[in-house]
Design a protein around this motif. Structure first.
Motif, PDB file in Angstrom:
ATOM      1  N   GLN A 149      -5.601   8.007 -16.492  1.00 60.79           N
ATOM      2  CA  GLN A 149      -5.084   6.993 -15.290  1.00 60.79           C
ATOM      3  C   GLN A 149      -6.183   6.216 -14.562  1.00 60.79           C
ATOM      4  N   ALA A 150      -7.444   6.759 -14.067  1.00 56.47           N
ATOM      5  CA  ALA A 150      -8.466   5.721 -13.681  1.00 56.47           C
ATOM      6  C   ALA A 150      -8.720   4.934 -14.485  1.00 56.47           C
ATOM      7  N   SER A 151      -9.165   5.170 -15.797  1.00 58.41           N
ATOM      8  CA  SER A 151      -9.433   4.223 -16.639  1.00 58.41           C
ATOM      9  C   SER A 151      -8.699   3.177 -16.730  1.00 58.41           C
ATOM     10  N   TYR A 152      -7.157   3.462 -16.808  1.00 58.18           N
ATOM     11  CA  TYR A 152      -6.143   2.271 -17.130  1.00 58.18           C
ATOM     12  C   TYR A 152      -6.071   1.426 -15.976  1.00 58.18           C
ATOM     13  N   TRP A 153      -6.306   2.134 -14.786  1.00 61.51           N
ATOM     14  CA  TRP A 153      -6.228   1.041 -13.639  1.00 61.51           C
ATOM     15  C   TRP A 153      -7.591   0.163 -13.609  1.00 61.51           C
ATOM     16  N   LEU A 154      -8.848   0.825 -13.942  1.00 60.48           N
ATOM     17  CA  LEU A 154     -10.041   0.010 -13.835  1.00 60.48           C
ATOM     18  C   LEU A 154      -9.999  -1.182 -14.866  1.00 60.48           C
ATOM     19  N   GLY A 155      -9.356  -0.810 -16.006  1.00 60.94           N
ATOM     20  CA  GLY A 155      -9.589  -1.761 -17.102  1.00 60.94           C
ATOM     21  C   GLY A 155      -8.508  -3.132 -16.699  1.00 60.94           C
TER      22      GLY A 155
ATOM     23  N   GLU B 192       0.223   6.789  -9.509  1.00 65.08           N
ATOM     24  CA  GLU B 192      -0.581   5.810  -8.787  1.00 65.08           C
ATOM     25  C   GLU B 192      -1.981   6.040  -8.374  1.00 65.08           C
ATOM     26  N   VAL B 193      -2.966   5.417  -8.844  1.00 68.73           N
ATOM     27  CA  VAL B 193      -4.090   5.586  -8.516  1.00 68.73           C
ATOM     28  C   VAL B 193      -4.428   4.653  -7.253  1.00 68.73           C
ATOM     29  N   GLN B 194      -5.150   5.372  -6.480  1.00 63.09           N
ATOM     30  CA  GLN B 194      -5.561   4.609  -5.354  1.00 63.09           C
ATOM     31  C   GLN B 194      -7.168   4.876  -4.941  1.00 63.09           C
ATOM     32  N   VAL B 195      -7.587   3.622  -4.960  1.00 59.46           N
ATOM     33  CA  VAL B 195      -8.980   3.465  -4.810  1.00 59.46           C
ATOM     34  C   VAL B 195      -9.641   2.974  -3.581  1.00 59.46           C
ATOM     35  N   MET B 196     -10.633   3.550  -3.097  1.00 62.26           N
ATOM     36  CA  MET B 196     -11.103   3.323  -1.771  1.00 62.26           C
ATOM     37  C   MET B 196     -12.699   2.819  -1.692  1.00 62.26           C
ATOM     38  N   ASP B 197     -12.936   2.566  -0.435  1.00 66.89           N
ATOM     39  CA  ASP B 197     -14.240   2.142  -0.439  1.00 66.89           C
ATOM     40  C   ASP B 197     -15.014   1.220  -1.194  1.00 66.89           C
ATOM     41  N   TRP B 198     -14.524  -0.215  -0.932  1.00 70.29           N
ATOM     42  CA  TRP B 198     -15.117  -1.204  -1.893  1.00 70.29           C
ATOM     43  C   TRP B 198     -16.523  -1.847  -1.163  1.00 70.29           C
ATOM     44  N   GLY B 199     -17.113  -1.376  -0.133  1.00 71.45           N
ATOM     45  CA  GLY B 199     -18.359  -1.843   0.570  1.00 71.45           C
ATOM     46  C   GLY B 199     -19.547  -2.087  -0.247  1.00 71.45           C
ATOM     47  N   SER B 200     -19.571  -1.684  -1.490  1.00 69.77           N
ATOM     48  CA  SER B 200     -20.715  -1.722  -2.472  1.00 69.77           C
ATOM     49  C   SER B 200     -20.274  -2.793  -3.502  1.00 69.77           C
ATOM     50  N   SER B 201     -19.035  -3.292  -3.461  1.00 69.68           N
ATOM     51  CA  SER B 201     -18.582  -4.107  -4.727  1.00 69.68           C
ATOM     52  C   SER B 201     -19.351  -5.390  -4.736  1.00 69.68           C
ATOM     53  N   ARG B 202     -19.508  -5.652  -6.106  1.00 69.23           N
ATOM     54  CA  ARG B 202     -20.232  -7.304  -6.215  1.00 69.23           C
ATOM     55  C   ARG B 202     -19.330  -7.784  -7.512  1.00 69.23           C
TER      56      ARG B 202
ATOM     57  N   MET C  43     -17.625   1.783 -15.684  1.00 68.62           N
ATOM     58  CA  MET C  43     -17.258   2.165 -16.801  1.00 68.62           C
ATOM     59  C   MET C  43     -17.833   3.563 -17.224  1.00 68.62           C
ATOM     60  N   ALA C  44     -18.939   3.994 -16.769  1.00 67.11           N
ATOM     61  CA  ALA C  44     -19.561   4.936 -17.169  1.00 67.11           C
ATOM     62  C   ALA C  44     -18.412   6.186 -17.076  1.00 67.11           C
ATOM     63  N   GLY C  45     -18.463   7.016 -18.377  1.00 66.44           N
ATOM     64  CA  GLY C  45     -17.647   8.360 -18.025  1.00 66.44           C
ATOM     65  C   GLY C  45     -16.159   8.055 -18.295  1.00 66.44           C
ATOM     66  N   LEU C  46     -15.715   6.893 -18.679  1.00 65.33           N
ATOM     67  CA  LEU C  46     -14.144   6.709 -18.432  1.00 65.33           C
ATOM     68  C   LEU C  46     -13.490   6.641 -19.993  1.00 65.33           C
ATOM     69  N   ASP C  47     -12.262   6.769 -20.181  1.00 63.18           N
ATOM     70  CA  ASP C  47     -11.831   6.683 -21.210  1.00 63.18           C
ATOM     71  C   ASP C  47     -11.352   5.321 -21.795  1.00 63.18           C
ATOM     72  N   MET C  48     -12.172   4.661 -23.012  1.00 63.91           N
ATOM     73  CA  MET C  48     -12.227   3.684 -23.296  1.00 63.91           C
ATOM     74  C   MET C  48     -10.854   3.048 -24.099  1.00 63.91           C
TER      75      MET C  48
END
Length: 324
Positions: free
Chosen positions: A124-130, A229-239, A247-252
């Motif tokens: 689920q997290a991999s699908y959201w992030l892709g 539903e995947v809920q992603v928090m804490d975007w303070g480091s994003s670039r 991508m590390a450790g996710l389901d490709m």
């Protein structure tokens, strides 16, 4: 990473600094029925939970940190995520208390904490992030995030090399520990020697918004609806730039399926290579942090930790580095 722990805050409401800022954002009718404060071991960020203050009586999380970090998060929640067909937390706004501190107000994330060893959670997290990476590709000028490329990690690699050289000298009298540290030092030197080659291979990956702290403490999954539903928090480091650390450790396969639906045209082989390079980078980062502890050689678990790093480097190098 331990789960966030809140406890009831008995202080009068009018003395709560976050509430001062919240009422400016939401109005005087948005008083919470109770307030909890986060029990933490550091004061880099302060968190409060406002019970019943949000939409439909839901709780609101109030967070203070460095203003630039919170403004970046606010930008993600209000300018980036609303234009992408993905589940997201509602951001109520950003405000300042009487002492000038900046506060960000978010809907409290629902569901269960992300488990990295649960295949359904990872899928689920991999699908959201892709989908997120694909949807934000090529849109740097719309949001103006600071950029990140592979060379961003080069100073950390060099610091890790410098630190591990010190520990190697200190561990010369302990054969097993000294051997492990020597092997790790050799891997770090090999990574540095092939840095340009790895960077060139990574050029195939798209530039997009990268979270850069996509780990279990910042992800929750709500299974109560018809679809997770995947809920992603804490975007303070994003670039904006190279997304391999995410991508590390996710389901490709899941990442690729979601990305292709949003226009990403990378092959499975290209994505697998990026994921493996991400694992390599994260291992360097973790080892760098480990080497910052001056008591490393005195800790009982040091040898087990270093063995794990050695095994990871060995496995990743067979996939990322040049063949022997």
């Amino acid at each position: 990473m331990k789960k966030l722990v809140f406890q009831y805050d008995p202080a009068p409401l009018h003395q709560n600094p976050a509430l001062q800022a919240w009422l400016q954002v939401a109005g005087s009718d948005a008083l919470p029925v109770a307030i909890d404060h986060f029990i933490g071991q550091h004061d880099r960020s302060r968190l409060f939970r406002f019970h019943g203050a949000g939409d439909q009586g839901r709780a609101v999380i109030a967070k203070t940190a460095e203003p630039k970090s919170l403004e970046k998060e606010y930008n993600v929640y209000t300018q980036v995520l609303p234009h992408i067909p993905l589940p997201r937390l509602k951001c109520y706004g950003i405000g300042r208390d009487d002492e000038g501190r900046t506060w960000l107000f978010l809907e409290e994330a629902r569901g269960v904490s992300y488990r990295e060893n649960d295949s359904l959670h990872v899928e689920q997290a991999s699908y959201w992030l892709g989908a997120f990476h694909a949807a934000t590709t090529g849109r740097f000028h719309e949001w103006g995030f600071p950029e990140i490329g592979f060379d961003h990690y080069l100073p950390t690699l060099q610091e890790a090399i410098d630190r591990i050289a010190y520990f190697r000298k200190e561990a010369e009298r302990e054969y097993e520990l000294g051997r492990l540290i020597g092997d790790l030092e050799a891997y770090l030197f090999r990574i540095r020697s092939e840095w340009k080659d790895i960077k060139q291979k990574l050029a195939i990956l798209p530039s997009c918004v990268a979270h850069l702290d996509f780990v279990k403490k910042n992800i929750r999954i709500d299974f109560t609806g018809s679809e997770p539903e995947v809920q992603v928090m804490d975007w303070g480091s994003s670039r904006y730039g190279l997304p391999i650390r995410d991508m590390a450790g996710l389901d490709m396969p899941a990442y690729q399926e979601a990305g292709h639906r949003m226009g990403m045209k990378l092959t499975r082989e290209e994505l697998n290579w990026g994921e493996q390079a991400g694992r390599l980078v994260k291992t360097v980062l973790y080892l760098h942090e480990e080497m910052s502890n001056p008591e490393l050689l005195e800790r009982a678990k040091s040898i087990d930790n270093l063995k794990a790093y050695e095994q990871t480097f060995s496995s990743m190098w067979s996939k990322v580095g040049r063949s022997e």
